[in-house]
Design a protein around this motif. Structure first.
Motif, PDB file in Angstrom:
ATOM      1  N   TYR A  68       0.812  -1.219   0.000  1.00 28.69           N
ATOM      2  CA  TYR A  68       0.000   0.000   0.000  1.00 28.69           C
ATOM      3  C   TYR A  68       0.847   1.271   0.000  1.00 28.69           C
ATOM      4  N   ARG A  69       2.129   1.107   0.223  1.00 27.23           N
ATOM      5  CA  ARG A  69       3.023   2.269   0.249  1.00 27.23           C
ATOM      6  C   ARG A  69       3.857   2.391  -1.008  1.00 27.23           C
ATOM      7  N   ARG A  70       3.570   1.568  -2.000  1.00 29.53           N
ATOM      8  CA  ARG A  70       4.283   1.622  -3.281  1.00 29.53           C
ATOM      9  C   ARG A  70       3.292   1.893  -4.392  1.00 29.53           C
ATOM     10  N   ILE A  71       3.670   2.812  -5.243  1.00 26.74           N
ATOM     11  CA  ILE A  71       2.806   3.197  -6.358  1.00 26.74           C
ATOM     12  C   ILE A  71       3.628   3.114  -7.634  1.00 26.74           C
ATOM     13  N   ARG A  72       3.117   2.401  -8.591  1.00 26.95           N
ATOM     14  CA  ARG A  72       3.786   2.347  -9.894  1.00 26.95           C
ATOM     15  C   ARG A  72       3.369   3.582 -10.685  1.00 26.95           C
ATOM     16  N   ARG A  73       4.332   4.436 -10.992  1.00 28.21           N
ATOM     17  CA  ARG A  73       4.032   5.686 -11.705  1.00 28.21           C
ATOM     18  C   ARG A  73       3.507   5.449 -13.104  1.00 28.21           C
ATOM     19  N   ASP A  74       3.749   4.261 -13.651  1.00 27.98           N
ATOM     20  CA  ASP A  74       3.273   3.978 -14.999  1.00 27.98           C
ATOM     21  C   ASP A  74       1.953   3.193 -15.010  1.00 27.98           C
ATOM     22  N   HIS A  75       1.377   2.960 -13.840  1.00 31.18           N
ATOM     23  CA  HIS A  75       0.112   2.225 -13.761  1.00 31.18           C
ATOM     24  C   HIS A  75      -0.996   3.079 -14.391  1.00 31.18           C
ATOM     25  N   PRO A  76      -1.778   2.501 -15.301  1.00 29.77           N
ATOM     26  CA  PRO A  76      -2.804   3.279 -16.016  1.00 29.77           C
ATOM     27  C   PRO A  76      -3.804   3.987 -15.094  1.00 29.77           C
ATOM     28  N   GLY A  83      -1.620  10.934 -11.624  1.00 30.86           N
ATOM     29  CA  GLY A  83      -0.310  11.196 -12.216  1.00 30.86           C
ATOM     30  C   GLY A  83      -0.270  12.159 -13.377  1.00 30.86           C
ATOM     31  N   GLN A  84      -1.349  12.280 -14.110  1.00 30.85           N
ATOM     32  CA  GLN A  84      -1.320  13.150 -15.286  1.00 30.85           C
ATOM     33  C   GLN A  84      -1.496  14.626 -14.953  1.00 30.85           C
ATOM     34  N   TYR A  85      -1.856  14.932 -13.727  1.00 28.90           N
ATOM     35  CA  TYR A  85      -2.151  16.319 -13.356  1.00 28.90           C
ATOM     36  C   TYR A  85      -0.992  16.963 -12.606  1.00 28.90           C
ATOM     37  N   ASP A  86      -0.759  18.228 -12.906  1.00 30.83           N
ATOM     38  CA  ASP A  86       0.233  19.010 -12.185  1.00 30.83           C
ATOM     39  C   ASP A  86      -0.205  19.073 -10.722  1.00 30.83           C
ATOM     40  N   GLY A  87       0.651  18.657  -9.834  1.00 26.92           N
ATOM     41  CA  GLY A  87       0.328  18.649  -8.415  1.00 26.92           C
ATOM     42  C   GLY A  87      -0.033  17.275  -7.899  1.00 26.92           C
ATOM     43  N   GLY A  88      -0.379  16.345  -8.776  1.00 31.54           N
ATOM     44  CA  GLY A  88      -0.776  15.008  -8.341  1.00 31.54           C
ATOM     45  C   GLY A  88       0.349  14.263  -7.640  1.00 31.54           C
ATOM     46  N   VAL A  89       1.437  14.083  -8.340  1.00 33.92           N
ATOM     47  CA  VAL A  89       2.590  13.392  -7.746  1.00 33.92           C
ATOM     48  C   VAL A  89       3.207  14.271  -6.668  1.00 33.92           C
ATOM     49  N   ASP A  90       3.106  15.572  -6.842  1.00 30.33           N
ATOM     50  CA  ASP A  90       3.653  16.515  -5.853  1.00 30.33           C
ATOM     51  C   ASP A  90       3.005  16.309  -4.481  1.00 30.33           C
ATOM     52  N   VAL A  91       1.712  16.014  -4.449  1.00 29.87           N
ATOM     53  CA  VAL A  91       1.031  15.745  -3.176  1.00 29.87           C
ATOM     54  C   VAL A  91       1.703  14.570  -2.480  1.00 29.87           C
ATOM     55  N   LEU A  92       1.988  13.538  -3.243  1.00 26.63           N
ATOM     56  CA  LEU A  92       2.611  12.347  -2.664  1.00 26.63           C
ATOM     57  C   LEU A  92       4.028  12.641  -2.164  1.00 26.63           C
ATOM     58  N   ILE A  93       4.792  13.418  -2.923  1.00 25.66           N
ATOM     59  CA  ILE A  93       6.148  13.786  -2.498  1.00 25.66           C
ATOM     60  C   ILE A  93       6.069  14.626  -1.222  1.00 25.66           C
ATOM     61  N   ALA A  94       5.141  15.560  -1.180  1.00 26.15           N
ATOM     62  CA  ALA A  94       4.979  16.409   0.014  1.00 26.15           C
ATOM     63  C   ALA A  94       4.573  15.585   1.225  1.00 26.15           C
ATOM     64  N   GLY A  96       5.671  12.614   1.785  1.00 25.79           N
ATOM     65  CA  GLY A  96       6.792  11.786   2.199  1.00 25.79           C
ATOM     66  C   GLY A  96       7.122  10.621   1.288  1.00 25.79           C
ATOM     67  N   PHE A  97       6.376  10.457   0.200  1.00 23.62           N
ATOM     68  CA  PHE A  97       6.728   9.409  -0.755  1.00 23.62           C
ATOM     69  C   PHE A  97       8.042   9.758  -1.431  1.00 23.62           C
ATOM     70  N   ARG A  98       8.743   8.744  -1.902  1.00 18.59           N
ATOM     71  CA  ARG A  98       9.995   8.934  -2.620  1.00 18.59           C
ATOM     72  C   ARG A  98       9.872   8.258  -3.977  1.00 18.59           C
ATOM     73  N   LEU A  99      10.546   8.839  -4.967  1.00 27.22           N
ATOM     74  CA  LEU A  99      10.639   8.177  -6.255  1.00 27.22           C
ATOM     75  C   LEU A  99      11.681   7.091  -6.155  1.00 27.22           C
ATOM     76  N   GLY A 100      11.411   5.986  -6.793  1.00 25.22           N
ATOM     77  CA  GLY A 100      12.385   4.908  -6.774  1.00 25.22           C
ATOM     78  C   GLY A 100      11.996   3.832  -7.764  1.00 25.22           C
ATOM     79  N   ALA A 101      12.935   2.986  -8.016  1.00 24.46           N
ATOM     80  CA  ALA A 101      12.694   1.860  -8.919  1.00 24.46           C
ATOM     81  C   ALA A 101      12.434   0.618  -8.096  1.00 24.46           C
ATOM     82  N   ILE A 102      11.492  -0.162  -8.553  1.00 18.62           N
ATOM     83  CA  ILE A 102      11.206  -1.441  -7.911  1.00 18.62           C
ATOM     84  C   ILE A 102      11.687  -2.528  -8.851  1.00 18.62           C
ATOM     85  N   ASP A 103      12.550  -3.379  -8.345  1.00 15.83           N
ATOM     86  CA  ASP A 103      13.099  -4.450  -9.184  1.00 15.83           C
ATOM     87  C   ASP A 103      12.079  -5.543  -9.390  1.00 15.83           C
TER      88      ASP A 103
END
Length: 103
Positions: A68-76, A83-94, A96-103
């Motif tokens: 529940y704490r991982r979000i695939r940025r490319d998930h439809p 994700g398509q809106y300005d501020g959408g991902v920004d809310v998550l970063i604000a 405390g989410f972090r960008l990262g790659a999941i192997d």
């Protein structure tokens, strides 16, 4: 070999842009980012904010489950609702989410 070197270079450049972008978003500025989301998503704001609410509710309800704490940025669905809106991902970063790659 040249192709993989070019791909590695492009990935490094993207990672640097991502880091600069993340650093530009103050932690705890969720209200500011929601305001940005409201402006950019316009008629879809209710969908966006509902998706964010559901996401945060799942995390609160199941804090021990990492899924529940991982979000695939490319998930439809993520791209469609948040994700398509300005501020959408920004809310998550604000929040405390972090960008990262999941192997």
């Amino acid at each position: 070999k040249l192709r993989s070197e070019e791909e590695r270079q492009l990935q490094q450049e993207q990672d640097q842009r991502d880091q600069l972008w993340i650093q530009s978003i103050p932690k705890g500025s969720i209200r500011q980012q929601i305001s940005k989301l409201r402006t950019s998503s316009d008629t879809k704001f209710v969908t966006s904010i509902t998706a964010l609410h559901t996401l945060f509710l799942q995390i609160i309800s199941h804090p021990e489950e990492t899924k529940y704490r991982r979000i695939r940025r490319d998930h439809p669905q993520f791209l469609s609702d948040i994700g398509q809106y300005d501020g959408g991902v920004d809310v998550l970063i604000a929040a405390g989410f972090r960008l990262g790659a999941i192997d």
